[in-house]
Scaffold this motif. Structure first.
Motif, PDB file in Angstrom:
ATOM      1  N   VAL A 129       0.114  -7.182 -25.055  1.00 17.13           N
ATOM      2  CA  VAL A 129      -1.276  -6.773 -24.829  1.00 17.13           C
ATOM      3  C   VAL A 129      -1.736  -7.208 -23.440  1.00 17.13           C
ATOM      4  N   MET A 130      -1.383  -8.444 -23.066  1.00 15.09           N
ATOM      5  CA  MET A 130      -1.791  -8.952 -21.763  1.00 15.09           C
ATOM      6  C   MET A 130      -1.199  -8.123 -20.632  1.00 15.09           C
ATOM      7  N   TYR A 131       0.072  -7.774 -20.727  1.00 12.44           N
ATOM      8  CA  TYR A 131       0.717  -6.979 -19.680  1.00 12.44           C
ATOM      9  C   TYR A 131       0.072  -5.605 -19.555  1.00 12.44           C
ATOM     10  N   VAL A 132      -0.295  -4.993 -20.690  1.00 15.18           N
ATOM     11  CA  VAL A 132      -0.928  -3.675 -20.653  1.00 15.18           C
ATOM     12  C   VAL A 132      -2.290  -3.751 -19.972  1.00 15.18           C
ATOM     13  N   VAL A 133      -3.128  -4.697 -20.402  1.00 14.28           N
ATOM     14  CA  VAL A 133      -4.471  -4.815 -19.827  1.00 14.28           C
ATOM     15  C   VAL A 133      -4.398  -5.204 -18.355  1.00 14.28           C
ATOM     16  N   LEU A 134      -3.508  -6.125 -18.021  1.00 13.99           N
ATOM     17  CA  LEU A 134      -3.345  -6.521 -16.622  1.00 13.99           C
ATOM     18  C   LEU A 134      -2.867  -5.346 -15.783  1.00 13.99           C
ATOM     19  N   GLY A 135      -1.933  -4.572 -16.317  1.00  8.76           N
ATOM     20  CA  GLY A 135      -1.431  -3.408 -15.589  1.00  8.76           C
ATOM     21  C   GLY A 135      -2.513  -2.372 -15.355  1.00  8.76           C
ATOM     22  N   VAL A 136      -3.343  -2.115 -16.374  1.00  5.03           N
ATOM     23  CA  VAL A 136      -4.441  -1.153 -16.222  1.00  5.03           C
ATOM     24  C   VAL A 136      -5.431  -1.638 -15.173  1.00  5.03           C
ATOM     25  N   THR A 137      -5.754  -2.923 -15.199  1.00  4.08           N
ATOM     26  CA  THR A 137      -6.696  -3.484 -14.226  1.00  4.08           C
ATOM     27  C   THR A 137      -6.167  -3.343 -12.803  1.00  4.08           C
ATOM     28  N   LEU A 138      -4.902  -3.678 -12.612  1.00  4.79           N
ATOM     29  CA  LEU A 138      -4.303  -3.569 -11.281  1.00  4.79           C
ATOM     30  C   LEU A 138      -4.218  -2.116 -10.829  1.00  4.79           C
ATOM     31  N   PHE A 139      -3.859  -1.231 -11.761  1.00  7.22           N
ATOM     32  CA  PHE A 139      -3.752   0.188 -11.410  1.00  7.22           C
ATOM     33  C   PHE A 139      -5.097   0.751 -10.973  1.00  7.22           C
ATOM     34  N   CYS A 140      -6.151   0.468 -11.739  1.00  4.04           N
ATOM     35  CA  CYS A 140      -7.469   0.994 -11.393  1.00  4.04           C
ATOM     36  C   CYS A 140      -7.958   0.431 -10.060  1.00  4.04           C
ATOM     37  N   GLY A 141      -7.745  -0.860  -9.834  1.00  5.03           N
ATOM     38  CA  GLY A 141      -8.168  -1.448  -8.572  1.00  5.03           C
ATOM     39  C   GLY A 141      -7.408  -0.883  -7.388  1.00  5.03           C
ATOM     40  N   THR A 142      -6.102  -0.696  -7.552  1.00  7.48           N
ATOM     41  CA  THR A 142      -5.282  -0.136  -6.471  1.00  7.48           C
ATOM     42  C   THR A 142      -5.641   1.319  -6.214  1.00  7.48           C
ATOM     43  N   ALA A 143      -5.817   2.077  -7.292  1.00 11.45           N
ATOM     44  CA  ALA A 143      -6.186   3.482  -7.140  1.00 11.45           C
ATOM     45  C   ALA A 143      -7.526   3.622  -6.431  1.00 11.45           C
ATOM     46  N   ALA A 144      -8.489   2.776  -6.777  1.00 12.63           N
ATOM     47  CA  ALA A 144      -9.796   2.822  -6.120  1.00 12.63           C
ATOM     48  C   ALA A 144      -9.669   2.516  -4.630  1.00 12.63           C
ATOM     49  N   THR A 145      -8.841   1.527  -4.301  1.00 11.71           N
ATOM     50  CA  THR A 145      -8.645   1.166  -2.890  1.00 11.71           C
ATOM     51  C   THR A 145      -8.008   2.306  -2.117  1.00 11.71           C
ATOM     52  N   VAL A 146      -6.967   2.897  -2.688  1.00  9.06           N
ATOM     53  CA  VAL A 146      -6.258   3.977  -1.999  1.00  9.06           C
ATOM     54  C   VAL A 146      -7.139   5.213  -1.860  1.00  9.06           C
ATOM     55  N   LEU A 147      -7.793   5.636  -2.954  1.00 18.82           N
ATOM     56  CA  LEU A 147      -8.564   6.883  -2.949  1.00 18.82           C
ATOM     57  C   LEU A 147      -9.803   6.790  -2.065  1.00 18.82           C
ATOM     58  N   PHE A 148     -10.473   5.648  -2.082  1.00 19.93           N
ATOM     59  CA  PHE A 148     -11.754   5.555  -1.371  1.00 19.93           C
ATOM     60  C   PHE A 148     -11.651   4.839  -0.032  1.00 19.93           C
ATOM     61  N   GLN A 149     -10.820   3.786   0.039  1.00 17.14           N
ATOM     62  CA  GLN A 149     -10.796   2.987   1.256  1.00 17.14           C
ATOM     63  C   GLN A 149      -9.722   3.454   2.244  1.00 17.14           C
ATOM     64  N   VAL A 150      -8.557   3.873   1.746  1.00 17.87           N
ATOM     65  CA  VAL A 150      -7.455   4.283   2.624  1.00 17.87           C
ATOM     66  C   VAL A 150      -7.512   5.771   2.927  1.00 17.87           C
ATOM     67  N   LEU A 151      -7.576   6.600   1.900  1.00 15.60           N
ATOM     68  CA  LEU A 151      -7.554   8.058   2.089  1.00 15.60           C
ATOM     69  C   LEU A 151      -8.948   8.655   2.247  1.00 15.60           C
ATOM     70  N   GLY A 152      -9.935   8.025   1.660  1.00 13.71           N
ATOM     71  CA  GLY A 152     -11.288   8.558   1.718  1.00 13.71           C
ATOM     72  C   GLY A 152     -12.096   7.978   2.855  1.00 13.71           C
ATOM     73  N   GLY A 153     -13.395   8.218   2.782  1.00 14.36           N
ATOM     74  CA  GLY A 153     -14.271   7.751   3.851  1.00 14.36           C
ATOM     75  C   GLY A 153     -14.751   6.332   3.668  1.00 14.36           C
ATOM     76  N   GLY A 154     -14.301   5.676   2.581  1.00 18.00           N
ATOM     77  CA  GLY A 154     -14.703   4.304   2.327  1.00 18.00           C
ATOM     78  C   GLY A 154     -15.882   4.234   1.379  1.00 18.00           C
ATOM     79  N   TYR A 155     -15.906   3.180   0.577  1.00 17.96           N
ATOM     80  CA  TYR A 155     -17.024   2.967  -0.331  1.00 17.96           C
ATOM     81  C   TYR A 155     -17.530   1.545  -0.147  1.00 17.96           C
ATOM     82  N   ASP A 156     -18.846   1.419   0.004  1.00 17.37           N
ATOM     83  CA  ASP A 156     -19.457   0.109   0.263  1.00 17.37           C
ATOM     84  C   ASP A 156     -19.740  -0.605  -1.059  1.00 17.37           C
ATOM     85  N   TYR A 157     -18.701  -1.219  -1.632  1.00 21.48           N
ATOM     86  CA  TYR A 157     -18.878  -1.949  -2.886  1.00 21.48           C
ATOM     87  C   TYR A 157     -19.668  -3.239  -2.684  1.00 21.48           C
TER      88      TYR A 157
END
Length: 251
Positions: A129-157
């Motif tokens: 369970v821990m590996y699944v939840v940790l993996g989802v958390t890391l995936f969502c955080g990485t995807a957000a960084t790539v989509l908005f900060q690297v490839l997109g125009g940036g998001y002011d979190y």
């Protein structure tokens, strides 16, 4: 402000924080012998030597980045000369490197648990369970960084998520701050709250441990069960230690 927003961004965070704190207290009081990483190094060490340092270095970088980006106000950083452009460059690229290290290390550790039979047998349900939840958390955080900060125009979190978190810590939560946050960032935050809620009941408790007791604990005395003790020549340095004043029959 809708009731759903209040539930997700006020109620759920405080429930997760309460479970995190109370769960650790309960675990320490009732399961001190289980307060461990349950190391599986004895079963396999080659993949562990590769994946574990990568994961731990990456996750430390991730935690450091979150502390700076979310808990330190923008004005404080600008006061010491760290302006928006410099912060954005460092946060984006250092965060990307940290994400690669963390995900690659986690992938190696999960692969190890799947392919090494002895390690797989030692894997508990809480580990899975821990590996699944940790993996989802890391995936969502990485995807957000790539989509908005690297490839997109940036998001002011720092103008939305950061004030919301600081508001939670000061007991003045503002759910409206999260209303316009992109979905991937929201998923990252929600999965992180789930991770904190299950934290006390997994091997992650070892993060809050330090081997201070080793400095003051008494010596560990080992006693042999060898039935042939005393019939063989003792190797130098392995002589039996006797208790001063012990009766002859116990020597």
């Amino acid at each position: 402000m809708t009731s759903t927003a209040v539930l997700l961004w006020v109620v759920v965070p405080y429930v997760a924080a309460t479970v995190f704190v109370v769960g650790h207290v309960w675990r320490y009081r009732h399961d001190q012998f289980g307060w461990t990483t349950r190391s599986s190094q004895v079963h396999e060490s080659r993949l562990l030597r590769i994946g574990s340092p990568m994961f731990h270095l990456g996750i430390l970088m991730v935690i450091g980045g979150h502390v700076v980006g979310l808990l330190i106000p923008r004005a404080w950083l600008e006061a010491v000369g760290i302006h928006e452009h410099a912060y954005h460059l460092v946060a984006t690229w250092a965060g990307s490197i940290a994400a690669v290290l963390t995900i690659a290390g986690l992938a190696i550790l999960v692969y190890r648990r799947r392919v090494v039979a002895a390690v797989r047998r030692a894997t508990t349900t809480s580990d899975k369970v821990m590996y699944v939840v940790l993996g989802v958390t890391l995936f969502c955080g990485t995807a957000a960084t790539v989509l908005f900060q690297v490839l997109g125009g940036g998001y002011d979190y720092r103008g939305s998520i950061a004030p919301w978190i600081r508001g939670l810590l000061s007991l003045r939560p503002d759910a409206a701050s999260m209303a316009e946050v992109p979905g991937m960032f929201q998923a990252h935050v929600l999965s992180a709250m789930v991770l904190f809620a299950i934290w006390p009941f997994t091997r992650l408790v070892h993060v809050l441990s330090a081997p201070v007791g080793y400095l003051v604990r008494p010596y560990v005395v080992y006693r042999t069960r060898d039935a042939q003790r005393g019939t063989r020549v003792t190797r130098p340095g392995w002589e039996r230690a006797e208790r001063p004043g012990a009766p002859a029959e116990h020597r």
